[in-house]
Structures are given as C-alpha cells and as structure tokens.
Design a protein around this motif. Structure first.
Motif, PDB file in Angstrom:
ATOM      1  N   LEU A   1       0.834  -1.206   0.000  1.00  0.00           N
ATOM      2  CA  LEU A   1       0.000   0.000   0.000  1.00  0.00           C
ATOM      3  C   LEU A   1       0.864   1.249   0.000  1.00  0.00           C
ATOM      4  O   LEU A   1       0.675   2.148  -0.837  1.00  0.00           O
ATOM      5  CB  LEU A   1      -0.920  -0.004   1.227  1.00  0.00           C
ATOM      6  N   THR A   2       1.809   1.310   0.931  1.00  0.00           N
ATOM      7  CA  THR A   2       2.688   2.481   0.997  1.00  0.00           C
ATOM      8  C   THR A   2       3.455   2.661  -0.307  1.00  0.00           C
ATOM      9  O   THR A   2       3.517   3.765  -0.861  1.00  0.00           O
ATOM     10  CB  THR A   2       3.668   2.345   2.172  1.00  0.00           C
ATOM     11  N   ALA A   3       4.028   1.583  -0.812  1.00  0.00           N
ATOM     12  CA  ALA A   3       4.821   1.669  -2.039  1.00  0.00           C
ATOM     13  C   ALA A   3       3.967   2.119  -3.217  1.00  0.00           C
ATOM     14  O   ALA A   3       4.385   2.976  -4.014  1.00  0.00           O
ATOM     15  CB  ALA A   3       5.468   0.320  -2.341  1.00  0.00           C
TER      16      ALA A   3
ATOM     17  N   THR B   1      12.516  -4.078   2.686  1.00  0.00           N
ATOM     18  CA  THR B   1      11.422  -4.634   1.893  1.00  0.00           C
ATOM     19  C   THR B   1      10.641  -3.511   1.219  1.00  0.00           C
ATOM     20  O   THR B   1      10.308  -3.591   0.026  1.00  0.00           O
ATOM     21  CB  THR B   1      10.486  -5.472   2.786  1.00  0.00           C
ATOM     22  N   LEU B   2      10.369  -2.444   1.960  1.00  0.00           N
ATOM     23  CA  LEU B   2       9.667  -1.295   1.398  1.00  0.00           C
ATOM     24  C   LEU B   2      10.514  -0.615   0.326  1.00  0.00           C
ATOM     25  O   LEU B   2      10.014  -0.275  -0.756  1.00  0.00           O
ATOM     26  CB  LEU B   2       9.317  -0.303   2.509  1.00  0.00           C
ATOM     27  N   LEU B   3      11.800  -0.433   0.599  1.00  0.00           N
ATOM     28  CA  LEU B   3      12.658   0.245  -0.375  1.00  0.00           C
ATOM     29  C   LEU B   3      12.798  -0.561  -1.663  1.00  0.00           C
ATOM     30  O   LEU B   3      12.808   0.008  -2.765  1.00  0.00           O
ATOM     31  CB  LEU B   3      14.036   0.509   0.229  1.00  0.00           C
ATOM     32  N   ARG B   4      12.913  -1.891  -1.534  1.00  0.00           N
ATOM     33  CA  ARG B   4      13.005  -2.713  -2.748  1.00  0.00           C
ATOM     34  C   ARG B   4      11.748  -2.575  -3.584  1.00  0.00           C
ATOM     35  O   ARG B   4      11.829  -2.493  -4.825  1.00  0.00           O
ATOM     36  CB  ARG B   4      13.235  -4.181  -2.366  1.00  0.00           C
TER      37      ARG B   4
ATOM     38  N   ALA C   1      11.706   0.869  -5.296  1.00  0.00           N
ATOM     39  CA  ALA C   1      12.666   0.901  -6.403  1.00  0.00           C
ATOM     40  C   ALA C   1      12.131   0.135  -7.602  1.00  0.00           C
ATOM     41  O   ALA C   1      12.292   0.563  -8.758  1.00  0.00           O
ATOM     42  CB  ALA C   1      14.004   0.326  -5.948  1.00  0.00           C
ATOM     43  N   ALA C   2      11.467  -0.996  -7.363  1.00  0.00           N
ATOM     44  CA  ALA C   2      10.917  -1.792  -8.466  1.00  0.00           C
ATOM     45  C   ALA C   2       9.799  -1.043  -9.179  1.00  0.00           C
ATOM     46  O   ALA C   2       9.704  -1.066 -10.410  1.00  0.00           O
ATOM     47  CB  ALA C   2      10.393  -3.125  -7.935  1.00  0.00           C
TER      48      ALA C   2
ATOM     49  N   ARG D   1      11.665   4.721 -14.734  1.00  0.00           N
ATOM     50  CA  ARG D   1      11.058   6.058 -14.744  1.00  0.00           C
ATOM     51  C   ARG D   1      11.762   7.007 -13.781  1.00  0.00           C
ATOM     52  O   ARG D   1      12.051   8.135 -14.133  1.00  0.00           O
ATOM     53  CB  ARG D   1       9.569   5.961 -14.397  1.00  0.00           C
ATOM     54  N   TRP D   2      12.020   6.548 -12.568  1.00  0.00           N
ATOM     55  CA  TRP D   2      12.741   7.379 -11.618  1.00  0.00           C
ATOM     56  C   TRP D   2      13.656   6.523 -10.748  1.00  0.00           C
ATOM     57  O   TRP D   2      13.433   5.348 -10.551  1.00  0.00           O
ATOM     58  CB  TRP D   2      11.805   8.216 -10.743  1.00  0.00           C
TER      59      TRP D   2
END
Length: 386
Positions: free
Chosen positions: A273-275, A301-304, A307-308, A313-314
């Motif tokens: 949800l956050t991602a 886990t959130l950062l991966r 990034a995915a 795009r960014w």
C-alpha cells in the motif's frame, strides 16, 4: 549560528536530535552538520502517547501529564544537542510531539503538539522555538508539511523534476521542477499502519527490516479496499496523520473483509500500500529522481518495492548521498526553520500548505535573566498615570 533541532514524528518512537552550524555567503546558506543522535522513548511513554491519540478518548489531566513528561524528555534531548554542538548553541528548536492535527473538509482548523517548552528553555538556558505549525494554519495553510522549505533549498530544480520523500509515520513528498512552484504534501501512511499491525499482532513496535512482510503475500482484496481511501484522490495542498490512519482504521478494513488475513500477508499488503501510493504520486509528477529519508528507509522490503515500481522512470536514492543523514533529515530541517524564524524569514511555502502568504513560524520561549532594553534593576512599585 549554532542551532539544536529536535524532532519526534508521527511514529512516536523517540526524538531525533541534531546540532548544526549555519553560515551565510551571498545567497547561499551553508549548513554544517555537527552530529546527530536518536533517543528512543521507553515503552511506558509510547503507551501513554498511544492512549492519547485518536480514536482514543482522553482527559485534560492526561494531556497535562503527558505534556510535562514529554517536556522533560525534550529537555534531556536538547541537552544532548548542546553536547553535539560543542557545549554551546544559540537556539533550540523543539516542535514537540503532535497528538492532534485537526483537518475538517480539507481545511486545517488547528493543531496540537505537546512538550512543555518552558522545561526545555529552563534546562538549556537559550531561546527555544516551538509550536511551528500554528502560524501557517492561522493564514489559511495546512500547517504541514514544513520540511519542503529544507527540500526546496537543498534540491536543484534546474536539474529536472525531483522529489524528496520522507517515510515517517506518514509519507510526505516535496516536488521541485524548473519554472514551477514547489509542491509538498502528505501522501498517505508510511509506517503508521505497518507499526499499528506490528504492535497488534506481533507485540513489537515495528516489523524489523520488513522481514515478516517479505515472508508474506499481498492480499489483493484488502489492498484494493485500502487503495480506495478517498484521501488519496484529494488534490494538494493536503495533510493527514494518525487522526485518519490509526489502528482502528485498520481494524475496520479487516472486519469488513470478513476473513482472517495471516499476519505476514497483512504486513506485505500494508507495505505494498505504501509503495503503491508513493509511486503513483512520483509518477504523476514525472520526477526523474526520488531522494528518500525517514525511519522507513530502514525497511529494505519497502525500499526494494519502491525501487521496483520506479524502475525505468525514476531512481531512488537516500539523502545520505547529499550529506544529510536519512534518520536525521527532519531534525536538520527544523533546525533550518529555526534559523529562518530567528531572522524573521518565512518558513512555510504557500504553494505547499495553501496559505495566503508565507509565515514566520513558531513561538519563542526566552531564557535568561535579561533582554535588550531591560532595566538594570526590577521595579519595586507600580503607579497609574491619569
């Protein structure tokens, strides 16, 4: 000028303390980090804060007790900041612990931060700036986020659209782009719902390293219901907090689902949800780079997943690459706001908060026995002129 900055965010897990030295050269303000520390709240204090936050009911007595207890904690933190500054600072910025941010029909009506600032000033003996959000609300703003003032000076808009992302209890985003006004707003929950689930189902303050979320699978039905939250569709300026995204909010969604969700799957879903919410906003603004900070950067886990979602795009980076420790960025930002207020300069950005004008933020609590223009001796009597 040396400034100690304190920050306790919506995760209410502790106080970040920084010391910074500011120096002006022409149109450039130089910030030299002098050090930072993280001071954790004890479990009793966390529970006391949680018992006061919406949707819980409370009493004036409980508010008073917590205000003064937090004041002692912030006073201790400010003393640590003085040590980081080499034993002396000119001012301390102590914004306090937010316990309520009153937004009705998209309009911020008021805000309340606790932390008995007089106790901080008495401890450190220098002027202390507090209550930074109210001045912006008084001129029609949301009172949040305030960190975009720091982001707008740090990021180079000429390099193309870029975003600064803070992953605290709430995720907020600052966007700078060539020839465009600075944007900044609260996107939605970052750690707020994740931490609520960890406390409820794991008996822990958080899902350490996102390990349990990494072991779970996203529950698509729950994710769809969570993504339907009306707040996400509201156009900025906007701000939110645990008045909306709290444990009761999560309970309602789980009850509406009707079937149990394994804990690991719940944490995986809340991470997704956050991602998703953050990535959608980054895509909407067409940014080429996202520079992240806050407690959420400790969740691999959130950062991966972020990034995915941004791949192609960014690019996702940390503020450490710019010389700003990711865990201390907000505290450094509040130190900057203290510098601006000391010099009578606005710290809020109308294009961010929706205010009618930029506001000089905060209220000063003085410390020390004398001030400019003070008489040498205190008066001994009062007379009335007629």
């Amino acid at each position: 000028m040396k400034i100690v900055g304190l920050m306790s965010g919506t995760s209410y897990d502790g106080v970040d303390v920084v010391a910074a030295e500011f120096e002006v050269e022409g149109d450039t303000l130089w910030l030299r980090p002098l050090g930072h520390r993280g001071l954790d709240y004890d479990e009793e204090l966390r529970a006391e804060i949680a018992a006061l936050l919406p949707p819980s009911a409370t009493t004036v007595e409980a508010v008073c007790r917590l205000d003064n207890r937090l004041g002692k904690v912030f006073a201790d933190a400010a003393a640590v900041g003085l040590d980081l500054a080499g034993g002396r600072a000119d001012v301390v910025v102590s914004p306090g612990q937010t316990v309520f941010h009153w937004v009705a029909d998209g309009v911020a009506r008021g805000t309340l931060q606790l932390g008995a600032v007089a106790r901080v000033a008495a401890r450190v003996g220098v002027p202390v700036l507090s209550d930074l959000r109210s001045a912006d609300i008084a001129v029609g703003g949301q009172g949040a986020p305030l960190v975009p003032a720091f982001d707008a000076l740090l990021l180079d808009a000429a390099a193309g659209p870029r975003a600064a992302l803070n992953l605290g209890g709430i995720a907020n985003l600052t966007v700078v782009a060539p020839g465009a006004p600075v944007l900044g707003y609260d996107v939605g929950p970052a750690n707020a719902l994740l931490d609520a689930a960890a406390r409820r189902f794991l008996g822990q303050p958080c899902d350490v390293d996102g390990a349990r979320a990494a072991a779970g699978r996203v529950h698509q039905g729950l994710l769809a219901a969570l993504l339907a939250e009306p707040y996400y569709a509201v156009a900025p300026p906007k701000s939110t907090g645990k008045e909306l995204f709290h444990a009761g909010y999560l309970d309602r969604h789980l009850a509406a689902l009707g079937t149990p969700v394994p804990v690991d799957d719940l944490l995986a879903t809340l991470t997704e949800l956050t991602a998703r919410v953050v990535a959608a906003e980054c895509d909407r603004h067409g940014v080429a780079e996202v520079i992240a900070a806050g407690g959420g950067v400790r969740n691999p886990t959130l950062l991966r997943r972020l990034a995915a979602l941004g791949e192609g795009r960014w690019r996702l980076r940390g503020t450490d690459e710019l010389g700003v420790p990711a865990q201390a960025k907000e505290a450094y930002a509040f130190a900057l706001l203290g510098w601006l207020s000391w010099h009578g300069l606005p710290g809020s950005i109308p294009s961010v908060t929706g205010a009618t004008r930029g506001a000089v933020l905060g209220s000063w609590t003085p410390a020390g026995p004398a001030y400019p223009g003070s008489p040498a001796d205190p008066p001994r009597r009062l007379r009335i002129r007629r």
